[in-house]
Design a protein around this motif. Structure first.
Motif, short mmCIF file in Angstrom:
data_model
loop_
_atom_site.label_atom_id
_atom_site.label_comp_id
_atom_site.label_asym_id
_atom_site.label_seq_id
_atom_site.Cartn_x
_atom_site.Cartn_y
_atom_site.Cartn_z
N TYR A 131 0.79 -0.72 0.16
CA TYR A 131 0.15 -0.09 -0.28
C TYR A 131 0.56 1.07 0.11
O TYR A 131 1.85 1.19 0.79
CB TYR A 131 -1.09 0.42 1.82
CG TYR A 131 -1.55 -1.11 0.61
CD1 TYR A 131 -3.03 -0.88 0.74
CD2 TYR A 131 -2.11 -2.06 2.20
CE1 TYR A 131 -4.61 -1.80 0.76
CE2 TYR A 131 -2.72 -3.03 2.25
CZ TYR A 131 -4.01 -2.88 1.35
OH TYR A 131 -4.88 -3.50 1.29
N HIS A 171 -5.15 4.46 2.68
CA HIS A 171 -4.25 4.08 1.72
C HIS A 171 -4.18 3.66 0.59
O HIS A 171 -5.51 2.26 0.51
CB HIS A 171 -3.41 2.41 2.85
CG HIS A 171 -3.18 3.58 4.17
ND1 HIS A 171 -2.63 4.01 4.65
CD2 HIS A 171 -3.60 2.55 5.35
CE1 HIS A 171 -2.40 4.23 5.80
NE2 HIS A 171 -3.62 3.75 6.01
N ASP A 172 -3.56 3.89 -0.14
CA ASP A 172 -4.39 3.59 -1.50
C ASP A 172 -3.16 1.84 -2.02
O ASP A 172 -1.89 2.21 -1.16
CB ASP A 172 -3.05 4.45 -2.37
CG ASP A 172 -4.14 6.07 -2.99
OD1 ASP A 172 -5.11 5.98 -2.25
OD2 ASP A 172 -3.58 6.76 -2.83
N PHE A 173 -4.25 0.88 -2.77
CA PHE A 173 -3.81 -0.23 -2.31
C PHE A 173 -3.21 -0.62 -3.78
O PHE A 173 -3.27 0.39 -4.89
CB PHE A 173 -5.21 -0.91 -3.07
CG PHE A 173 -4.52 -2.75 -3.50
CD1 PHE A 173 -3.59 -3.39 -2.65
CD2 PHE A 173 -4.87 -3.42 -5.09
CE1 PHE A 173 -3.75 -4.62 -3.05
CE2 PHE A 173 -4.43 -4.10 -5.04
CZ PHE A 173 -4.08 -4.95 -4.47
#
Length: 544
Positions: free
Chosen positions: A227, A235-237
């Motif tokens: 992430y 949180h961005d994957f």
């Protein structure tokens, strides 16, 4: 003895200090033959003493027509080092389907402590009948094994060319490790730290128990997710992959393992999608995190020495006001402390021969003061046989010495330290020394004692101090480094905390077992800490 069936022991058997679980395997040899037309059909019942009564914990299956059974059913018990756990193994010939033991023929029994079994790892003993006579040629063999997976995995991970997720900078990547839960969903096991502003992160190596990561199953699939950290928690994957510990272990320092980090949504949308970066396993090592019981089962002996304070402040032993006065019940605070600690530790020493030393007294014939004398008056052989031997030597020496002073601890500490230093030359985890000092008061040689303790902290040695009477024990608390690191007068720090101090007055009106728990609670941890610090595995340890 009448045996009663108790399905569940009343209340918890044991205390909060449970070290681990022990599995006991039982075999019988040459059992009595109670059946007329065939051989006995034996089963084994395990009892534990709880509050003075035998309570049934478990029983094995029945071995049909067999005088030399090896039972498949194992007994599993919580192991508590700082308690005397009395066990009884009773064998019966099954005659009926009844659960009541008096319905079955008695084949013999054997009693011992759990400490005796684990310190020997395996014991074979004669079975006895109710009258104390041997049950024919019947024998029982009991083998102990620790029930825990003590393997740990250490991973060193990095990333390369991870997807850029932040509009005005690079990503702030971190990894999460998941394993399948019982409900079929992925369960988070470990999260690495965040590495800021990079697409090529290098995370710090981390260690987790193998049981936590994959339930100890190195073939089990685990999922690793990457992430980009956001401070708002959204949180961005970046991507993920599935692997197993077996696969991760292919990574070596010289040849790292590279795994593609895949974002399934991107993979579906883009025809020419390759990956969202590479996760690199730089190294993967599985080692064993040894426990106290591993060292004991490996053959480590606990070497016990007693140091007794015979200074004048104790009072004349003939007068009831003296701390050395032996009351009509045959005891005093000194003897109570010796029994409480000694009866636990003696199970872990094969020859049960213990040096017993005194300090602060004038000795015949010239009445010189000694701070390190054998209480059996045999300096070449100060050993007493078992705790009973120490008690006998103590009682016998009282009329022959004059209580004097000062209260010097360092000679006795240095005495035991010399033997502990000799043991280190073997470079194996074979011996650990425990010095029990029982004293009534203030230390006269504080600087020398602090120095002796700091030097002893480098050796396989622990010191237990029991303060008797009502003196001010502030100096003892100072030696017990629970709240601060102990320093020598030279400024040198103790490598580890090896002193445990307990005032006896806190335990006058509680069961005697409570004192043993208090003084021995830290000992297993101190033993493990020392041998780990020296990188010494248990003698008979298996590779991870």
């Amino acid at each position: 003895m009448a045996y009663t069936m108790t399905p569940t022991p009343p209340g918890p058997v044991g205390s909060q200090y449970c070290v681990c679980k022990v599995e006991l395997s039982i075999c019988g040899q040459n059992l009595l033959d109670r059946d007329v037309t065939s051989k006995s059909d034996p089963f084994c019942v395990l009892f534990m003493e709880v509050n003075g009564k035998w309570v049934e914990l478990d029983r094995t299956e029945t071995a049909v027509n067999n005088l030399n059974p090896a039972f498949a059913k194992k007994f599993v018990i919580d192991y508590h080092f700082e308690e005397v756990q009395k066990l009884k193994f009773a064998l019966f010939d099954q005659d009926k389907s009844s659960t009541q033991l008096y319905e079955h023929d008695f084949l013999g029994e054997f009693s011992c402590t759990l400490g005796m079994i684990v310190s020997s790892k395996k014991i074979t003993r004669t079975l006895l009948l109710g009258n104390g006579k041997p049950a024919g040629k019947g024998m029982i063999t009991i083998a102990a094994q620790e029930l825990s997976d003590n393997r740990v995995i250490t991973l060193s991970m990095a990333g390369r060319k991870l997807d850029k997720k932040d509009l005005f900078g690079k990503s702030d990547p971190f990894l999460e490790f998941h394993k399948p839960g019982d409900d079929g969903k992925w369960m988070l096991v470990h999260r690495t730290e965040v590495i800021k502003y990079t697409l090529d992160p290098v995370w710090k190596p981390f260690t987790v128990p193998l049981v936590s990561l994959c339930d100890g199953d190195v073939e089990k699939l685990i999922k690793v997710m990457c992430y980009d950290y956001d401070s708002d928690g959204g949180h961005d994957f970046i991507g993920e992959f599935q692997t197993s510990v077996t696969r991760l272990c292919e990574a070596q320092d010289a040849s790292p393992l590279e795994l593609e980090c895949i974002n399934p949504k991107k993979q579906k949308k883009k025809k020419n999608y390759k990956n969202s970066g590479i996760i690199i396993v730089k190294s993967c090592k599985i080692t064993r995190d040894f426990s106290f019981l591993d060292y004991i089962l490996g053959g480590c002996q606990l070497m016990f020495t007693v140091g007794i304070d015979f200074t004048a402040s104790n009072g004349n032993p003939q007068e009831p006001s003296s701390l050395h006065y032996i009351n009509p019940l045959g005891t005093n605070e000194y003897l109570s402390a010796i029994w409480a600690v000694g009866q636990i530790i003696q199970d872990y020493d094969s020859d049960k021969m213990f040096p017993a030393l005194g300090f602060g007294a004038q000795l015949p014939p010239d009445w010189k003061v000694s701070h390190e004398f054998a209480i059996n008056f045999n300096p070449r052989n100060p050993f007493c046989s078992g705790v009973e031997g120490i008690v006998q030597a103590y009682s016998a020496c009282l009329p022959h010495i004059r209580f004097y002073g000062p209260t010097n601890f360092s000679p006795i500490i240095n005495h035991v330290a010399r033997f502990a230093a000799q043991a280190t030359q073997q470079e194996t985890a074979s011996q650990y020394f425990i010095l029990l000092i029982i004293t009534d008061g203030v230390i006269s040689d504080m600087d020398e004692t602090r120095h002796a303790v700091v030097q002893a902290s480098k050796l396989p040695m622990s010191i237990i101090i029991v303060g008797v009477g009502n003196a001010d024990f502030a100096a003892m608390e100072f030696l017990d480094g629970d709240s601060r690191v102990l320093h020598s007068y030279t400024g040198e720090e103790a490598v580890r905390d090896i002193v445990q101090f307990v005032p006896f007055r806190n335990f006058r009106n509680v069961p005697k077992e409570t004192l043993a728990k208090a003084v021995l609670a830290e000992l297993p941890q101190q033993v493990v800490q020392y041998f780990k610090h020296q990188n010494l595995p248990p003698i008979n340890s298996e590779p991870a």
